[in-house]
Design a protein around this motif. Structure first.
Motif, PDB file in Angstrom:
ATOM      1  N   SER A 110     -26.922  35.157  22.037  1.00 44.92           N
ATOM      2  CA  SER A 110     -27.594  35.716  22.269  1.00 44.92           C
ATOM      3  C   SER A 110     -27.201  37.070  21.809  1.00 44.92           C
ATOM      4  O   SER A 110     -26.240  37.275  21.463  1.00 44.92           O
ATOM      5  CB  SER A 110     -28.231  36.467  23.594  1.00 44.92           C
ATOM      6  N   THR A 111     -28.535  37.921  20.639  1.00 47.52           N
ATOM      7  CA  THR A 111     -28.109  39.221  19.867  1.00 47.52           C
ATOM      8  C   THR A 111     -28.670  39.848  20.777  1.00 47.52           C
ATOM      9  O   THR A 111     -28.861  40.004  21.595  1.00 47.52           O
ATOM     10  CB  THR A 111     -28.973  38.880  18.148  1.00 47.52           C
ATOM     11  N   THR A 112     -28.236  41.467  20.010  1.00 48.05           N
ATOM     12  CA  THR A 112     -28.487  42.192  20.722  1.00 48.05           C
ATOM     13  C   THR A 112     -30.069  42.302  20.717  1.00 48.05           C
ATOM     14  O   THR A 112     -30.396  43.138  21.883  1.00 48.05           O
ATOM     15  CB  THR A 112     -28.213  43.525  19.683  1.00 48.05           C
ATOM     16  N   ILE A 113     -31.427  42.414  19.960  1.00 47.84           N
ATOM     17  CA  ILE A 113     -32.305  42.029  20.128  1.00 47.84           C
ATOM     18  C   ILE A 113     -32.579  41.027  20.990  1.00 47.84           C
ATOM     19  O   ILE A 113     -33.889  41.291  21.934  1.00 47.84           O
ATOM     20  CB  ILE A 113     -32.765  41.693  18.906  1.00 47.84           C
ATOM     21  N   ASP A 114     -31.897  39.424  21.215  1.00 52.82           N
ATOM     22  CA  ASP A 114     -32.567  38.853  22.224  1.00 52.82           C
ATOM     23  C   ASP A 114     -32.277  39.559  24.125  1.00 52.82           C
ATOM     24  O   ASP A 114     -32.989  39.649  24.647  1.00 52.82           O
ATOM     25  CB  ASP A 114     -30.698  37.661  21.970  1.00 52.82           C
ATOM     26  N   MET A 115     -30.939  40.318  23.878  1.00 50.25           N
ATOM     27  CA  MET A 115     -30.943  41.004  24.986  1.00 50.25           C
ATOM     28  C   MET A 115     -31.918  41.359  25.581  1.00 50.25           C
ATOM     29  O   MET A 115     -32.357  41.803  27.075  1.00 50.25           O
ATOM     30  CB  MET A 115     -29.528  41.347  25.177  1.00 50.25           C
ATOM     31  N   LYS A 116     -32.805  42.232  24.459  1.00 51.56           N
ATOM     32  CA  LYS A 116     -33.443  43.435  24.838  1.00 51.56           C
ATOM     33  C   LYS A 116     -34.653  42.611  24.854  1.00 51.56           C
ATOM     34  O   LYS A 116     -35.116  43.341  26.066  1.00 51.56           O
ATOM     35  CB  LYS A 116     -33.440  44.334  23.278  1.00 51.56           C
ATOM     36  N   ASN A 117     -34.880  41.664  23.811  1.00 51.07           N
ATOM     37  CA  ASN A 117     -36.241  41.201  24.518  1.00 51.07           C
ATOM     38  C   ASN A 117     -36.669  40.476  26.024  1.00 51.07           C
ATOM     39  O   ASN A 117     -37.564  39.939  26.729  1.00 51.07           O
ATOM     40  CB  ASN A 117     -36.381  40.131  23.591  1.00 51.07           C
ATOM     41  N   GLU A 119     -34.102  41.444  28.305  1.00 49.40           N
ATOM     42  CA  GLU A 119     -33.761  41.389  29.866  1.00 49.40           C
ATOM     43  C   GLU A 119     -32.382  41.863  30.324  1.00 49.40           C
ATOM     44  O   GLU A 119     -32.494  41.680  31.185  1.00 49.40           O
ATOM     45  CB  GLU A 119     -34.308  42.466  30.394  1.00 49.40           C
ATOM     46  N   ASN A 148     -33.592  31.179  27.621  1.00 55.13           N
ATOM     47  CA  ASN A 148     -32.673  32.113  27.986  1.00 55.13           C
ATOM     48  C   ASN A 148     -32.133  30.432  29.287  1.00 55.13           C
ATOM     49  O   ASN A 148     -32.295  30.434  29.375  1.00 55.13           O
ATOM     50  CB  ASN A 148     -32.839  32.593  29.507  1.00 55.13           C
ATOM     51  N   ARG A 209     -43.479  37.916  28.949  1.00 56.93           N
ATOM     52  CA  ARG A 209     -41.483  37.830  28.998  1.00 56.93           C
ATOM     53  C   ARG A 209     -42.338  36.978  30.786  1.00 56.93           C
ATOM     54  O   ARG A 209     -42.875  37.121  31.259  1.00 56.93           O
ATOM     55  CB  ARG A 209     -41.121  38.940  29.185  1.00 56.93           C
ATOM     56  N   HIS A 219     -38.935  34.637  26.537  1.00 54.20           N
ATOM     57  CA  HIS A 219     -39.772  35.730  26.134  1.00 54.20           C
ATOM     58  C   HIS A 219     -40.354  34.627  24.869  1.00 54.20           C
ATOM     59  O   HIS A 219     -39.484  34.369  23.947  1.00 54.20           O
ATOM     60  CB  HIS A 219     -38.485  36.888  25.521  1.00 54.20           C
TER      61      HIS A 219
END
Length: 247
Positions: A110-117, A119, A148, A209, A219
């Protein structure tokens, strides 16, 4: 017994055009003959034709474009904002053929954006699936989905080529919570190309989500051309009298 009256020319024009549209003889985007040709065909005045076309436009069966003519409108699907709907059923309810193609499937950390989307508290493995849903020959919506793998490890064995991941997830993972974000955006060059619309076209975006007891499941971002989708929600007040609800 009183005999049924024959329809007026105005009503006959409406009936004929409406019949061609609802039967599918004239698909969305079909150009209807101009007022002069219709007046000649029905041996009536252009005013009578104009009145009939105006009534069909008010019923959202046709769209009248200045200097271009009249065209059969794209039917709008209606989905409940608070429901997780099945896009295939939604398209078929319009009387249109449903299709789906997968554009890409990537498994990655997961990228930073993936982790944000999603959560996600920490980095983990996810699958990104991008695909297009079709209504007849046109693109109905673009689906961009993250899954996920920590919560849905079985998704690793699915290629999602023949069917979109949404129905598969619904049948395999019972979700407990869902969140919707709804917004309108203008299509940039990427989305315009994917949806087959002009850059800047208004698009409806639904981001959702879902969670299970084990954590974030997925997501998804669904992007629709704005003229092909509408949202409907029905609410009931917590107080049966309605006194505690705002209007």
């Amino acid at each position: 017994m009183r005999a049924n009256k024959a329809p007026t020319l105005h009503q006959q024009i409406i009936n004929d055009i409406e019949g061609n549209i609802l039967s599918g003889t004239w698909p969305p985007g079909h150009r209807i003959a101009n007022e002069m040709d219709l007046a000649q065909h029905y041996s009536c005045s252009r005013m009578t034709v104009n009145k009939a076309l105006s009534q069909l436009a008010k019923a959202n069966l046709i769209e009248r474009r200045k200097k271009s003519g009249s065209f059969v409108t794209q039917p709008q699907a209606q989905s409940a904002v608070l429901e997780i709907h099945d896009i295939k059923s939604e398209v078929q309810s319009l009387g249109l053929h449903y299709g789906y193609t997968r554009a890409s499937r990537v498994e990655r950390t997961s990228t930073t954006i993936d982790m944000k989307n999603l959560e996600l508290p920490d980095a983990g493995n996810v699958i990104e699936v991008i695909g297009k849903h079709y209504a007849g020959p046109g693109v109905f919506c673009l689906e961009e989905r993250l899954i996920n793998l920590a919560v849905v490890p079985d998704a690793r064995d699915e290629d999602f080529v023949d069917a979109a991941p949404g129905p598969w997830l619904t049948s395999h993972i019972p979700w407990t919570t869902a969140e919707h974000l709804i917004k309108s955006v203008g299509a940039n060059s990427h989305y315009a190309d994917a949806l087959g619309v002009n850059p800047g076209t208004a698009c409806l975006v639904i981001e959702r989500r879902t969670w299970s007891h084990n954590g974030p499941v997925t997501h998804v971002r669904l992007t629709y051309p704005g003229d092909r989708h509408a949202l409907v929600a029905r609410f009931t007040p917590s107080d049966p009298t309605g006194k505690s609800s705002g209007i």
